[in-house]
Write a protein that holds these residues in place. Sequence first.
Motif, PDB file in Angstrom:
ATOM      1  N   LEU A 122     -55.737 -35.858   2.107  1.00  0.00           N
ATOM      2  CA  LEU A 122     -54.421 -36.397   2.216  1.00  0.00           C
ATOM      3  C   LEU A 122     -53.803 -36.448   0.866  1.00  0.00           C
ATOM      4  CD1 LEU A 122     -55.358 -39.997   3.186  1.00  0.00           C
ATOM      5  CD2 LEU A 122     -56.752 -38.052   3.629  1.00  0.00           C
ATOM      6  N   SER A 123     -52.536 -36.572   0.887  1.00  0.00           N
ATOM      7  CA  SER A 123     -51.923 -36.626  -0.400  1.00  0.00           C
ATOM      8  C   SER A 123     -50.879 -37.685  -0.509  1.00  0.00           C
ATOM      9  CB  SER A 123     -51.294 -35.295  -0.672  1.00  0.00           C
ATOM     10  OG  SER A 123     -50.076 -35.441  -1.275  1.00  0.00           O
ATOM     11  N   SER A 124     -50.760 -38.132  -1.625  1.00  0.00           N
ATOM     12  CA  SER A 124     -49.666 -39.021  -1.882  1.00  0.00           C
ATOM     13  C   SER A 124     -49.395 -38.824  -3.334  1.00  0.00           C
ATOM     14  CB  SER A 124     -50.060 -40.442  -1.579  1.00  0.00           C
ATOM     15  OG  SER A 124     -50.295 -41.150  -2.728  1.00  0.00           O
ATOM     16  N   GLY A 144     -47.476 -39.216   6.233  1.00  0.00           N
ATOM     17  CA  GLY A 144     -47.289 -38.490   4.982  1.00  0.00           C
ATOM     18  C   GLY A 144     -48.161 -38.993   3.853  1.00  0.00           C
ATOM     19  N   GLU A 145     -49.143 -39.803   4.187  1.00  0.00           N
ATOM     20  CA  GLU A 145     -50.043 -40.312   3.158  1.00  0.00           C
ATOM     21  C   GLU A 145     -51.207 -39.367   2.920  1.00  0.00           C
ATOM     22  OE1 GLU A 145     -51.128 -44.107   4.636  1.00  0.00           O
ATOM     23  OE2 GLU A 145     -49.122 -44.960   4.403  1.00  0.00           O
ATOM     24  N   LEU A 146     -51.364 -38.436   3.808  1.00  0.00           N
ATOM     25  CA  LEU A 146     -52.384 -37.406   3.640  1.00  0.00           C
ATOM     26  C   LEU A 146     -51.698 -36.062   3.507  1.00  0.00           C
ATOM     27  CD1 LEU A 146     -55.050 -38.364   6.312  1.00  0.00           C
ATOM     28  CD2 LEU A 146     -54.838 -39.093   3.959  1.00  0.00           C
ATOM     29  N   ASP A 147     -52.224 -35.224   2.621  1.00  0.00           N
ATOM     30  CA  ASP A 147     -51.634 -33.896   2.446  1.00  0.00           C
ATOM     31  C   ASP A 147     -52.012 -32.956   3.573  1.00  0.00           C
ATOM     32  OD1 ASP A 147     -50.209 -34.181   0.070  1.00  0.00           O
ATOM     33  OD2 ASP A 147     -52.087 -34.209  -1.037  1.00  0.00           O
ATOM     34  N   PHE A 148     -53.203 -33.056   4.050  1.00  0.00           N
ATOM     35  CA  PHE A 148     -53.644 -32.193   5.136  1.00  0.00           C
ATOM     36  C   PHE A 148     -54.684 -32.905   5.973  1.00  0.00           C
ATOM     37  CE2 PHE A 148     -54.688 -30.753   0.933  1.00  0.00           C
ATOM     38  CZ  PHE A 148     -56.067 -30.757   0.838  1.00  0.00           C
ATOM     39  N   GLU A 158     -39.875 -32.455  -2.919  1.00  0.00           N
ATOM     40  CA  GLU A 158     -39.922 -31.969  -1.549  1.00  0.00           C
ATOM     41  C   GLU A 158     -40.647 -32.977  -0.661  1.00  0.00           C
ATOM     42  OE1 GLU A 158     -41.584 -28.087  -1.253  1.00  0.00           O
ATOM     43  OE2 GLU A 158     -41.171 -27.892   0.881  1.00  0.00           O
ATOM     44  N   LYS A 159     -41.657 -33.595  -1.206  1.00  0.00           N
ATOM     45  CA  LYS A 159     -42.391 -34.593  -0.428  1.00  0.00           C
ATOM     46  C   LYS A 159     -41.478 -35.770  -0.082  1.00  0.00           C
ATOM     47  CE  LYS A 159     -46.266 -37.734  -0.292  1.00  0.00           C
ATOM     48  NZ  LYS A 159     -47.570 -38.113  -0.817  1.00  0.00           N
ATOM     49  N   ALA A 160     -40.737 -36.241  -1.072  1.00  0.00           N
ATOM     50  CA  ALA A 160     -39.845 -37.377  -0.821  1.00  0.00           C
ATOM     51  C   ALA A 160     -38.839 -37.050   0.280  1.00  0.00           C
ATOM     52  CB  ALA A 160     -39.124 -37.748  -2.109  1.00  0.00           C
ATOM     53  N   LYS A 161     -38.338 -35.831   0.256  1.00  0.00           N
ATOM     54  CA  LYS A 161     -37.347 -35.417   1.255  1.00  0.00           C
ATOM     55  C   LYS A 161     -37.979 -35.297   2.643  1.00  0.00           C
ATOM     56  CE  LYS A 161     -34.285 -31.512   2.289  1.00  0.00           C
ATOM     57  NZ  LYS A 161     -33.838 -30.176   1.819  1.00  0.00           N
TER      58      LYS A 161
END
Length: 600
Positions: free
Chosen positions: A28-30, A306-310, A592-595
Amino acid sequence: MTKFFVKAPSPVKVGALLVAFSLLAVTLSSCTRKKTDSGNEEIVINSAIAANVKGLDPIDANDTYSSGVISQIYETLLHYHYLKRPLTLQPLLATEMPTASADGLTHTIKIKPGVMFHDDECFPNGKGRELTAEDFVYSWKRLADPKNNALGFWVFDKRIEGLNEWRTKVGKGEADYSTPVSGLQAPDKYTIVIKLTQPYYQLYYVLAMPYTSPVPKEAVEKYGKEIINHPVGTGPFKFDSWIRNSRIELVRNPNWRNETYPTDGEASDTTNGFLADAGKKIPFVDRVVMHEIVQEQPRWLKFMKGELDFSSIPKDNFETAIQDDKLSKEFAAKGIELFVVMEPDVTYTAFNMLDPILGKNEKLRKAISMATDVDSVIKKFFNGRAISAQSPIPPGVDAYDAKYKNPYKEFNVEKAKQLLAEAGFPGGKGLPELEFSTVSSTTSRQMAEFFKQNMAQIGVKVSIATSSWPQFQDKIHKKKAQIWGVAWLADYPDAENFLQLLYGPNTSPGPNGSNFDDSKFNKLYEKAALLPPGPERTDLYHQMRDIVVSEAPWVMGMHRMGYSLRHQWVKNYKPHPIISDGYKYFRVEGSEKAKMKAKL
């Protein structure tokens, strides 16, 4: 990857094992919370690991979960090209691919000068020193040291001239690390010479496995057994912290050499955007946070927020995410992308062949096999994302035969009852209750209950024992489990990597957890080990397969498809089950993540 791992319908992993057929290491990503030394916000990849990690010592990296962390911290002489398929080995710590003597028994490897171990308290003034060829000699002796009881010793066992003799003498107190091993030499600071006892056609694959990573002697001497909590490698990320059963954090290694993103790959990689960062310095992120989250639903919810990237796709969420074998419009609108990979793996239910009841009764094992409804397992727990396995050899490697049919794989309750009666237990009478071991995730427990229901149809009583992943592995390694479900994901693309799971000398604590030991199988394995890829070796693999099917130390499970999702702000995410050092290639687009996160 090697790999023992418990996993479920997933993305891939590795990483590699199951009854636990549960999840996989996901990521996950943040972003951005802490500051870098330059004052900028850190770019962070948050990743989730689907089991509790047991430790971070490369010599014991036999499961997907630990090796997935270790491979970001430690490095190996060789690794796989990140983008090319089929997999292609290339130098990592080596300057070039090894050179071999005419007889294939001596291999010379030059290592890169100027590679530095991470700064750590184990070194004078906390400054990491340069990696040398002697570090490999030391680390490979450490892998062989009987006091360490390393899970990865099988990769060198009886392979290197003088190493087993050194191991025996160390065990008797007649040798130590200063005692030379003729097959492991460092003639100068940057040269390693390996002398084999016999041809070893998988050697270069082994040199890409975490087991063979160099570990500094200073770290071992300072931390002792606590080295599992204080990894010191040469990789792009340094160990930062670990809250057991919660999270592991790694930070960018500021002293890492100037490595760059690949400039070539598959023909489709340009179109798919995988070469947009060609030639740029890596890694792209400042911090990696790996969360240990055993249950599927909490991981899934984090991904959807959206707290995990994948993420992998839990069975209960598959129909929402995938429709007509494509990503649903709803998910696509959120900027989520789907990746599907055929995993070179096999799941199986293993019998402990040392068990006085199961180990001596072939017909009992075959009765259990024919009472196991694998097709329903695939449908209920994997959403159809797998094919039924007929043997230990998966698709994509030499000796796999799509037309081969295992006569004891058929789900046939009446035949199972007949075999059970022939085994001496008609209707289950006289057969003690059997214990099935699994891990504690919800899906793993559900799968264990389904197995129990299958056995009840023929009168076999089963109890279920659950534990954490490290406890589960320990039980197998100590030969205390009776029946368990597990999976093996390829360490390298060769059927030998699956057949070695049944080779007698590899019994527990080696990778042969079922403790199967058949003299004819062992002789064929040893004969095949001396042969290069080709028809003769393939024929031997088939003969070994037939012995395994006839003796039934496993109930064959399935070969899985890896389905994974990523948010589109994560760039360069190209999954492959065997490649485990991929974090250095990932890039996160913060804006892009924020959007996109606002749409979740």
